[in-house]
Design an enzyme around this catalytic site. Structure first.
Site, PDB file in Angstrom:
ATOM      1  CE  LYS A   1      52.595 -55.903  47.111  1.00 19.39           C
ATOM      2  NZ  LYS A   1      53.977 -56.255  47.497  1.00 19.39           N
TER       3      LYS A   1
ATOM      4  CG  ASP B   1      44.750 -48.390  34.486  1.00 20.14           C
ATOM      5  OD1 ASP B   1      45.236 -47.674  35.392  1.00 20.14           O
ATOM      6  OD2 ASP B   1      45.386 -49.315  33.945  1.00 20.14           O
TER       7      ASP B   1
ATOM      8  CD  GLU C   1      43.093 -43.725  28.239  1.00 24.28           C
ATOM      9  OE1 GLU C   1      41.891 -43.601  28.536  1.00 24.28           O
ATOM     10  OE2 GLU C   1      43.844 -42.745  28.040  1.00 24.28           O
TER      11      GLU C   1
ATOM     12  CG  ASP D   1      52.169 -45.901  42.258  1.00 17.09           C
ATOM     13  OD1 ASP D   1      51.420 -46.874  42.471  1.00 17.09           O
ATOM     14  OD2 ASP D   1      53.407 -45.986  42.265  1.00 17.09           O
TER      15      ASP D   1
END
Length: 355
Positions: A265, A297, A337, A261
């Site tokens: 933010k 990514d 992906e 993850d």
């Protein structure tokens, strides 16, 4: 996961924030793998779909009809005082304060017991380490999703043989668990397709795969079973507890963290799995020369990973130029992906050796 982001008594945490801080108003744009950002649950870090995964649910490859949705304890319950008042024909205001307090306490206790009950008897525990009481920032967000009949069957049949709960109560004997194979730890495997393929492609390496996502656990077990792979073990719970309390020094031959993850933010960056404190836990359980392999990514997260790994004295970059590495042939290109690459996303792999 896996990341979440398996966990310990008082695990090291980034200096900023506490586990009690309010959860984010909305999830990261790229999706998260597993558990809740607060300190109320066990954890693993994951960005399940990988690059370009706008809809993690679409990744589930099993087409069986869902057999179970969310755990009963996750459903919002009416206030015990209100229920009591309704049953007796009175209003909540008519219930004496001491009786109302007792009713609320009983309701909370019932909910606590339900949270600790496994969704599948004999399968992964709801909270194996009771770690929701531990005050620590977590890198994963627990997700409750539907479990298909195929995933349920795999959990019920294969969990006793290939599954384990991260309870923090014992040190694992990896030689016994994997029949003497070298073992790589994978944190956060989503629905398990890439993990199952790597296990099938390299039967001489054991994979200890950690996640908290029940459908993914069942899916990976089923995939491994259908492929005839016997070198996968699925661990349920918080990877920090696993690293800190359940692995002996210098027993792992590698660590894989694929598409954790990214917590995009700024105020959530402290929840990212790859942090100096996390590497401090990882280094002692890796054998000298073992490879830490990360992939993401999310460009800003890739930059942070490179900075943190480069700065750590126990790890050395295997890339000659000190930057990112090409994707190794053993890491499969996942469907999500590929979709991300088609959209112009850039995937970065980092390979660092433990020194």
């Amino acid at each position: 996961m896996s990341e979440q982001p398996l966990n310990p008594t008082t695990a090291p945490a980034p200096d900023s924030g506490t586990a009690d801080e309010a959860p984010p108003a909305d999830p990261p744009a790229t999706g998260s793998v597993a558990e809740a950002p607060t300190g109320d649950t066990p954890a693993t870090d994951v960005h399940p779909g990988g690059p370009g995964a706008e809809a993690p649910a679409a990744e589930a490859p099993v087409t069986d009809a869902p057999v179970t949705d969310t755990h009963a304890a996750d459903a919002p319950a009416a206030d015990a005082t209100t229920v009591h008042a309704s049953a007796t024909g009175s209003t909540a205001a008519d219930v004496p304060a001491d009786e109302a307090a007792a009713l609320r306490a009983a309701s909370f206790e019932r909910a606590r017991r339900m949270r600790q009950e496994p969704r599948f008897p004999g399968g992964p525990a709801a909270d194996p380490a009771g770690s929701h009481h531990e005050r620590r920032i977590r890198s994963f967000q627990p997700r409750r999703s539907r479990v298909t009949t195929g995933q349920q069957e795999a959990l019920e049949r294969l969990w006793p043989k290939w599954g384990l709960d991260i309870d923090g109560k014992r040190v694992l004997d990896l030689d016994q668990l994997f029949d003497g194979l070298p073992v790589v730890l994978e944190i956060g495997f989503g629905m398990g397709e890439a993990t199952a393929q790597m296990a099938a492609d390299d039967p001489g390496t054991g994979i200890l795969a950690v996640d908290v996502h029940t459908p993914g656990q069942g899916n990976l077990l089923g995939l491994a079973d259908r492929a005839g792979s016997t070198n996968v073990r699925v661990a349920n719970g918080d990877a920090v507890i696993l690293l800190r309390e359940m692995l002996a020094p210098e027993t792992l031959d590698g660590l894989r963290v694929y598409f954790p993850d990214p917590w995009p933010k700024a105020r959530h960056h402290k929840r990212r799995l790859i942090q100096p404190e996390f590497l401090d836990l990882v280094a002692p359980v890796l054998k000298p020369g073992a490879i830490v392999h990360c992939a993401t990514d999310w460009e800003p997260y890739a930059e942070q990973m490179l900075e943190v790994l480069t700065a750590h004295p126990r790890f050395a970059n295997t890339a000659a130029d000190g930057g990112y590495a090409p994707r190794p042939a053993f890491r499969p290109l996942t469907r999500f992906e590929g979709q991300g690459l088609d959209k112009g996303h850039v995937v970065h792999d980092l390979l660092f050796a433990r020194v």
